[in-house]
Design an enzyme around this catalytic site. Sequence first.
Site, PDB file in Angstrom:
ATOM      1  N   LYS A  46       0.884  -1.165   0.000  1.00 34.64           N
ATOM      2  CA  LYS A  46       0.000   0.000   0.000  1.00 34.64           C
ATOM      3  C   LYS A  46       0.921   1.215   0.000  1.00 34.64           C
ATOM      4  O   LYS A  46       1.571   1.512   1.005  1.00 34.64           O
ATOM      5  CB  LYS A  46      -0.912  -0.002   1.229  1.00 34.64           C
ATOM      6  CG  LYS A  46      -1.775   1.247   1.313  1.00 34.64           C
ATOM      7  CD  LYS A  46      -2.599   1.312   2.580  1.00 34.64           C
ATOM      8  CE  LYS A  46      -2.996   2.754   2.839  1.00 34.64           C
ATOM      9  NZ  LYS A  46      -3.763   2.908   4.084  1.00 34.64           N
ATOM     10  N   GLY A  73     -10.786   7.940   5.691  1.00 39.52           N
ATOM     11  CA  GLY A  73     -11.841   8.920   5.892  1.00 39.52           C
ATOM     12  C   GLY A  73     -13.189   8.347   6.251  1.00 39.52           C
ATOM     13  O   GLY A  73     -14.083   9.081   6.663  1.00 39.52           O
ATOM     14  N   ASN A 118      -9.752   1.757   9.268  1.00 38.78           N
ATOM     15  CA  ASN A 118      -8.937   1.522  10.459  1.00 38.78           C
ATOM     16  C   ASN A 118      -9.509   2.262  11.671  1.00 38.78           C
ATOM     17  O   ASN A 118     -10.112   1.673  12.561  1.00 38.78           O
ATOM     18  CB  ASN A 118      -7.480   1.908  10.222  1.00 38.78           C
ATOM     19  CG  ASN A 118      -6.537   1.413  11.328  1.00 38.78           C
ATOM     20  OD1 ASN A 118      -5.347   1.281  11.104  1.00 38.78           O
ATOM     21  ND2 ASN A 118      -7.023   1.108  12.524  1.00 38.78           N
ATOM     22  N   THR A 119      -9.368   3.595  11.670  1.00 42.35           N
ATOM     23  CA  THR A 119      -9.723   4.369  12.849  1.00 42.35           C
ATOM     24  C   THR A 119     -11.186   4.163  13.267  1.00 42.35           C
ATOM     25  O   THR A 119     -11.487   4.081  14.465  1.00 42.35           O
ATOM     26  CB  THR A 119      -9.461   5.871  12.587  1.00 42.35           C
ATOM     27  OG1 THR A 119      -8.156   6.009  12.032  1.00 42.35           O
ATOM     28  CG2 THR A 119      -9.543   6.678  13.863  1.00 42.35           C
TER      29      THR A 119
END
Lengths: 256, 65
Positions: free
Chosen positions: A95, A184, A205-206
């Site tokens: 990535k 995002g 992820n977050t």
Amino acid sequence: MLFYGTELSSRLMLGTAQYPSPEILADSVRAAQAGVVTVSLRRESVGSRAGQAFWSLIRDLGVPVLPNTAGCHTVKEAVTTAHMAREVFETDWIKLEVIGESDTLQPDMFALVEAARILSEDGFNVFPYMTEDLVGAERLLRAGCRVLMPWGAPIGSGKGLNNVFGLRALRAHFPDVPLVVDAGIGLPSHAAQAMELGYDAVLINTAVAQAGDPARMAAAFRLAVEAGLIARTADPMEQRDMAAPSTPVLGQAVLA
Amino acid sequence: MRILVNEEPREIATATLAGLLDELGYGDARVATAVDGAFVPASRRASWTLDEGARIEILAPMQGG
């Protein structure tokens, strides 16, 4: 849909950073039924075995890994990091992140194209983290990329899909290229929206790691991605500006 | 010989990259190495000679997004 010749077991790619504990990370990967997990490389203090323990945990989960070049700001840093990642994680997948601006973590598209060209020529399968720029996408494909990963919004912002028009245009221009919304996404509904737009996968992820209950949120994302994918293949209706009655008008009683 | 490992100054006895990893106790740990900003594959560590002031990066698997 093949990502560099590989059929993924699910369209949900999951980051492994920022979880409250390794156990909650493992529970979340399982609850998400993630098709890929992203990983990174960092310095490890001498004597610490944290990196080795992390690698052992990831290997036991049995999910394909996608190493990143997070934090790189130049072509040289990104290319060197990719080589180090290939050796450690034993995969040609990378990535590719080349950051151009530190407040938004916006990709530097010019450096990204150059790094993608170098790495593709060296046998890497590059997943470029990019803006939704059409011309940039074309250049990345010419540089050898066979997957594109436009951002939805800045990394960690949770704002969802900032430029739906741009993402839709990218999808329309490159109908056969695997497209992944990376960064995002804050809610399962954002992930479902990306899939409904025809995107092939999302990378989260977050939104999972920082939820109050990450494993539960991972399960919600799994369902949302699946719902969006099924909806896309079911050919959604067209929008219209005015109402159209759904109950038949014919046969309605006159009661006025 | 004085070198920098992950930006920390160190005095080492060995002359090779493989020797450095042994000296620091990495053993069979899964790490990747770079010297002066360039990747050095594991297969070349034994023959890779370090110079005074060399900047070595030793990276391990870590969580990532």
